[in-house]
Every structure is written in C-alpha cells, then in structure tokens.
Motif scaffolding. Structure first.
Motif: not given
Length: 124
Positions: A26-44
């Motif tokens: 994305g050309r707007t990366f520098m204006y974007s907040a970023m996050g990391w999420f994770r999902q284990a089997p059987g979990k949200e």
C-alpha cells in the motif's frame, strides 16, 4: 488496495526466537497503524501487538509483554514482530493487519486489511 504478505514463521523450540515480517504494497503504509494478531486451532483470533503510523505508540497483549517487540520501517513499508522466549502457547497462525488510520487499535474489527498468515510452532 493494500496487500500484506507475512513471512518469518517456522518451527522453534521453547525459549527460542523468531522474527516475523509483514511487507505492505500500500502507498499509504506510512499513515497506517499496523497490528499483529494470532489464531490457534479451535480458538478465536486474538490481538498480539500494534503500532501507530510513526511508531510512536505501541501496545501489547499481556501474554506477550516483555517477550515480543513490534516495530516498523516506513521506508521499506514493512512491519516486524520480534518474538523472544517463545512458549508452546505461542503456537498459532500469525496475521498482519493494517488500518486506514494512524492510531493503533487492539480490536480485529478495526483493521480493514489482512495478510494470509504465517505459521509459528513452538515445541516444548
């Protein structure tokens, strides 16, 4: 249109380290907040870490505080997740996410763009 591609996942023993990367088209990366999420089997899907558009603010899930570090390189349009002292309970599919706004959030619903995920497996 924003495309996110994660890399760096793998298999590691407990106590080891991995560094995840998420490259954005994305050309707007520098204006974007970023996050990391994770999902284990059987979990949200759960929040792991987030960083504001300029890296000035970060937030971490309690379960990873002191072990994980999120950072970004706007020149390379890439966000990173350094994971140290890994535990078996960190095993999950890790997703990178981006929002159109620079302020970070911890809810998955606040992110409009998602990568395909990279698998992290930690053995005991």
């Amino acid at each position: 249109q924003v495309q996110l591609v994660e890399s760096g996942g793998g298999f590691v023993q407990a106590g080891g380290s991995l560094r995840l990367s998420c490259a954005s088209s994305g050309r707007t990366f520098m204006y974007s907040a970023m996050g990391w999420f994770r999902q284990a089997p059987g979990k949200e899907r759960e929040f792991v870490a987030a960083i504001s558009w300029n890296g000035g603010n970060t937030n971490y899930a309690d379960s990873v505080k002191g072990r994980f570090t999120i950072s970004r390189d706007n020149a390379k349009t890439t966000v990173y997740l350094q994971m140290n002292s890994l535990k078996p309970e960190d095993t999950a599919l890790y997703y990178c996410a981006a929002r159109n706004i620079g302020a970070l959030r911890t809810r998955a619903a606040d992110y409009g763009y998602w990568g395909q995920g990279t698998q992290v497996t930690v053995s005991s």
